[in-house]
Design a protein around this motif. Structure first.
Motif, short mmCIF file in Angstrom:
data_model
loop_
_atom_site.label_atom_id
_atom_site.label_comp_id
_atom_site.label_asym_id
_atom_site.label_seq_id
_atom_site.Cartn_x
_atom_site.Cartn_y
_atom_site.Cartn_z
N MET A 1 39.30 21.74 4.04
CA MET A 1 38.80 22.50 2.87
C MET A 1 39.68 22.15 1.67
O MET A 1 40.89 22.23 1.71
N THR A 2 39.07 21.75 0.58
CA THR A 2 39.84 21.36 -0.59
C THR A 2 40.29 22.58 -1.38
O THR A 2 39.79 23.68 -1.21
N LYS A 3 41.22 22.31 -2.29
CA LYS A 3 41.72 23.39 -3.13
C LYS A 3 40.61 23.96 -4.00
O LYS A 3 40.54 25.16 -4.23
N THR A 4 39.72 23.09 -4.48
CA THR A 4 38.60 23.57 -5.31
C THR A 4 37.70 24.49 -4.53
O THR A 4 37.29 25.54 -5.02
N GLU A 199 29.72 16.33 -7.19
CA GLU A 199 29.71 15.70 -5.88
C GLU A 199 31.04 15.02 -5.56
O GLU A 199 31.31 14.72 -4.40
N LEU A 200 31.86 14.77 -6.57
CA LEU A 200 33.15 14.11 -6.36
C LEU A 200 34.30 15.07 -6.12
O LEU A 200 35.17 14.81 -5.29
N ILE A 201 34.31 16.21 -6.83
CA ILE A 201 35.53 17.02 -6.83
C ILE A 201 35.82 17.71 -5.51
O ILE A 201 36.93 18.20 -5.30
N HIS A 202 34.86 17.72 -4.59
CA HIS A 202 35.09 18.37 -3.31
C HIS A 202 35.47 17.39 -2.20
O HIS A 202 35.64 17.79 -1.06
N VAL A 203 35.63 16.12 -2.54
CA VAL A 203 35.96 15.09 -1.56
C VAL A 203 37.47 14.93 -1.47
O VAL A 203 38.15 14.75 -2.48
N GLU A 204 37.99 14.99 -0.26
CA GLU A 204 39.43 14.80 -0.06
C GLU A 204 39.75 13.31 -0.07
O GLU A 204 38.92 12.47 0.26
N GLY A 205 40.99 13.00 -0.47
CA GLY A 205 41.45 11.62 -0.43
C GLY A 205 41.16 10.82 -1.68
O GLY A 205 41.34 9.60 -1.68
N ILE A 206 40.72 11.49 -2.76
CA ILE A 206 40.48 10.78 -4.02
C ILE A 206 41.09 11.55 -5.18
O ILE A 206 41.39 12.73 -5.07
N ASP A 207 41.25 10.87 -6.29
CA ASP A 207 41.62 11.50 -7.56
C ASP A 207 40.48 11.26 -8.55
O ASP A 207 40.06 10.11 -8.74
#
Length: 261
Positions: A1-4, A199-207
């Motif tokens: 689960m991401t911080k967002t 669609e991008l901000i919830h993906v782990e492992g990216i900036d």
């Protein structure tokens, strides 16, 4: 689960402050929702508190808007699969209204989405703050990934040709299907990737580097409507009223969309 997503869950505790009055009901009936990926985080964060207040459990089915897959929303509705509410990109939703699958008078706008760029977490962060630097980033990238939906189509078929760089990018561009572009970037399969911010901000492992320049940005509106099939009209109307209320604004904003209401 991401911080967002954690923030989204926390925000849901306050969603009913000026929305539907909470009744502490145990879900006993269901509402089925077809939604595309760009709105999935928002509706998933809203669902638990909405269910508790109304007694209606939301069955959320994430699907692509169109395509050859039988799971696409257009194909689901065409074969008679039932949904009470459909949430998707507005121009696709309007086509379904014209085809008689959705009620025209029920259509509401929910949130605006914009195209962003991401790199693998910890990688060098290119500057895309203006058109000159954006073009340089595209040309210097060893590889890039686009979605096979609206944002990717716009970039590959409209923007890159207008920038006169489509031929130079073609050999190093990968089109991603059936998963977020960010996941391919996180695995190192592309140096940079483009997709809707939501669609991008919830993906782990990216900036997420940020939005592409305003001069070439393309806004996508996410809208909702009630099906013309066998639906629970009153309950579906109540859900749409809530989704367009101030109470749902926080969840929509935290999901990466710009609320309309």
């Amino acid at each position: 689960m991401t911080k967002t997503l954690s923030r989204l869950a926390l925000a849901c505790l306050f969603l009913f402050a000026d929305g539907i009055e909470a009744q502490d009901a145990t879900p006993t009936k269901t509402l089925t929702i077809f939604t595309t990926r760009g709105f999935i985080a928002a509706i998933q964060s809203i669902a638990p508190i909405y269910e508790k207040a109304t007694g209606f459990s939301l069955i959320i089915k994430e699907s692509p808007p169109t395509g050859n897959t039988p799971m696409a929303i257009t194909n689901r509705l065409a074969r008679g699969e039932n949904a009470d509410v459909v949430i998707m990109e507005d121009w696709e939703l309007r086509k379904l209204i014209d085809q008689g699958h959705l009620q025209k008078t029920s259509r509401i706008d929910l949130g605006k989405s914009f195209i962003a760029m991401a790199v693998r977490k910890g990688a060098k962060k290119p500057d895309i703050s203006n058109m000159k630097k954006f073009k340089k980033t595209l040309l210097n990238a060893k590889s890039l990934a686009l979605s096979d939906t609206s944002s990717g189509t716009y970039l590959s078929r409209i923007l890159f040709p207008q920038m006169h760089i489509s031929e130079r990018l073609r050999i190093k561009t990968r089109t991603i299907s059936a998963e977020p572009v960010g996941e391919a970037v996180a695995r190192g399969e592309a140096e940079i990737g483009f997709q809707q911010l939501s669609e991008l901000i919830h993906v782990e492992g990216i900036d997420v580097i940020g939005l592409i320049p305003d001069q070439v940005q393309k806004m996508t509106m996410y809208s909702a409507a009630i099906s013309t099939g066998n639906v629970q009209q009153e309950e579906a109307t109540t859900l749409l009223r809530y989704l367009s209320s101030k109470a749902a604004r926080t969840a929509i904003k935290l999901s990466g969309l710009t609320p309309v209401h």
